[in-house]
Design a protein around this motif. Structure first.
Motif: not given
Length: 494
Positions: A114, A144-145
């Protein structure tokens, strides 16, 4: 590599064997990513690869996989490793389980990817992910994204067929050593599907994909080398120090029943809505520590080395502070404290501070304790530093206090009613007669005989009872909560 963690040179432990080829690729790229002008500038690392029977097939977070990694981390701990490199996306679906049970830093590969995407492709919001079926179903990348910054896309499945998992884990997949042909074709088609969905950048969720990136061929959008991104992130040190649960080390066995009483007070006083809200404890129950009172008033063995050795074992177990639920043992604290790297929470000091804050108008404080504690003067000195005066029973009643603690029918022998209670009650009555309004139960066994926060004498006179074990427990809890809040503030700032 010169980056330090808490003053120590970073030493990497690289977990191999989960994907032998991919692990070696990450190791190679770690070396390649290190800014070094000569051999001596390279980082200190251990690459360890043991036979893992499930490494070539299956994409689930099995118990075997979890324990394989955990045992390797434990081995790394013994070898002085500070930082774990875990080149396996699937294993990051249970990274929190690993972090909760080690003090070592585990560098997050998904966070590395990321970070790379943010730096290299700042305008990309639609991220295509080539992940295994298990990792995809666990929504690892979605954690995470996150929107609105990112949208995660996966290759579409056709009649339940997952091309990415097949390309890596299939009978003729990359894990079997096939770096051309059918697995590459499957991955190329998966990339084209992601591009068709509007992906602006594609990131692998399997470290094996970097091995065939060149074979996949040029694409109309970037295909990230996740292994290189991870290696560069590891070497850069752009990640925070590991957060670990605050741990209270307890010197137990002095005496055993008092230790259990102290642990109960820790649990009872902790504000917790569930098991996981309680404080992490490490107890070294060592009843073989020589008797403190016998040494202080007789010719008993010196307990200094045994107390120190017990504290060092707690220190080696990553305790943050040490609690000794034994008043008499505090006569030896000044001897050993300078040689420890973590603090001992002084039960006497925190108790006297509690007295001063709770009863600011009082000067005379009654103290019931072993003769060793009384003769050592530890309470007298602590009280005098706060302008307080110690009042203790006269010799005949002090003998009854000792009988209540050490006698054949005393509390250390397992009794909590009968003659031992009568002996202690007589000592308290005498202190009341001397005008004392507050009595410190300066032996950790005494709260087992005098329960509650108040004693009512035969005359009806009342005296407040202060339990140092309870004060110590509350202070340890306060330190743990304070540390937890500080750690959370640090995490939020990252």
């Amino acid at each position: 590599m010169t980056a330090d963690i808490a003053g120590r040179k970073r030493r990497f432990g690289i977990v191999g064997g989960l994907g032998p080829l991919a692990s070696a690729d990450v190791f190679f790229k770690l070396v390649k990513a290190t800014p070094a002008s000569n051999d001596a500038d390279h980082f200190d690392a251990i690459f360890q690869q043991s036979p893992f029977p499930s490494s070539g097939s299956g994409s689930a977070a099995t118990t075997e996989r979890k324990l394989y990694i955990f045992e390797m981390i434990r081995d790394f701990e013994k070898r002085g490793v500070t930082t774990i490199v875990l080149p396996c996306f699937l294993s990051h679906t249970f990274i929190d389980e690993l972090r909760a049970n080690t003090s070592l830093q585990i560098v997050d590969i998904v966070e590395a990817v990321r970070s790379h995407v943010r730096r290299k492709f700042p305008g990309a919001s639609r991220v295509g992910v080539l992940a295994s079926d298990y990792t995809r179903d666990k929504h690892l990348f979605e954690k995470y994204f996150t929107p609105p910054e990112f949208e995660v896309l996966h290759p579409r499945r056709h009649e339940g067929f997952d091309p990415v998992t097949e390309a890596v884990y299939g009978a003729d997949g990359i894990k079997s050593g096939n770096l051309r042909g059918h697995p590459v074709e499957l991955l190329r088609n998966a990339c084209q599907d992601l591009i068709g969905q509007g992906a602006q950048v594609i990131v692998p969720g399997l470290t094996e994909i970097a091995l065939v990136a060149d074979e996949i061929g040029p694409l109309s959008v970037p295909l990230v080398d996740a292994n290189l991104a991870y290696a560069q992130y590891v070497v850069s040190g752009r990640y925070g120090s590991p957060a670990s649960a605050f741990k209270v080390g307890v010197v137990g066995g002095v005496g055993p029943a008092a230790t259990v009483d102290f642990l109960q007070k820790i649990v009872r006083n902790t504000p917790a809505a569930r098991d996981q809200d309680h404080i992490k404890l490490l107890v070294e129950q060592n009843p073989q520590i020589p008797d403190r009172t016998e040494n202080l008033i007789g010719d008993g063995a010196d307990p200094t080395v045994s107390l120190y050795a017990t504290c060092k074992r707690l220190e080696d177990g990553d305790a943050d502070i040490i609690a000794i639920p034994c008043n008499t043992a505090h006569a030896f604290v000044e001897r050993i404290h300078p040689y420890l790297n973590i603090p001992i929470v002084n039960m006497l000091t925190v108790t006297v501070r509690y007295l001063r804050e709770t009863y600011p108008a009082l000067r005379d404080i009654g103290v019931l304790a072993t003769s060793g504690t009384i003769e050592s003067g530890v309470y007298r000195k602590a009280l005098e530093l706060e302008g307080l005066h110690q009042v203790v029973p006269e010799p005949a009643l002090q003998e009854r206090v000792m009988e209540a603690i050490y006698g054949e029918h005393g509390v250390k022998a397992g009794f909590s009613t009968g003659q031992c209670q009568d002996d202690i009650a007589a000592a308290v009555e005498a202190l009341i007669a001397q005008g004392v309004e507050v009595v410190v139960l300066g032996c950790t066994e005494l709260p087992l005989l005098l329960t509650g926060s108040e004693f009512v004498g035969k005359s009806g006179a009342r005296v407040k009872l202060v339990d140092p074990t309870d004060v110590l427990a509350r202070q340890c809890i306060a330190y743990a909560i304070e540390n937890s809040l500080t750690e959370q503030s640090h995490v939020n700032a990252l």
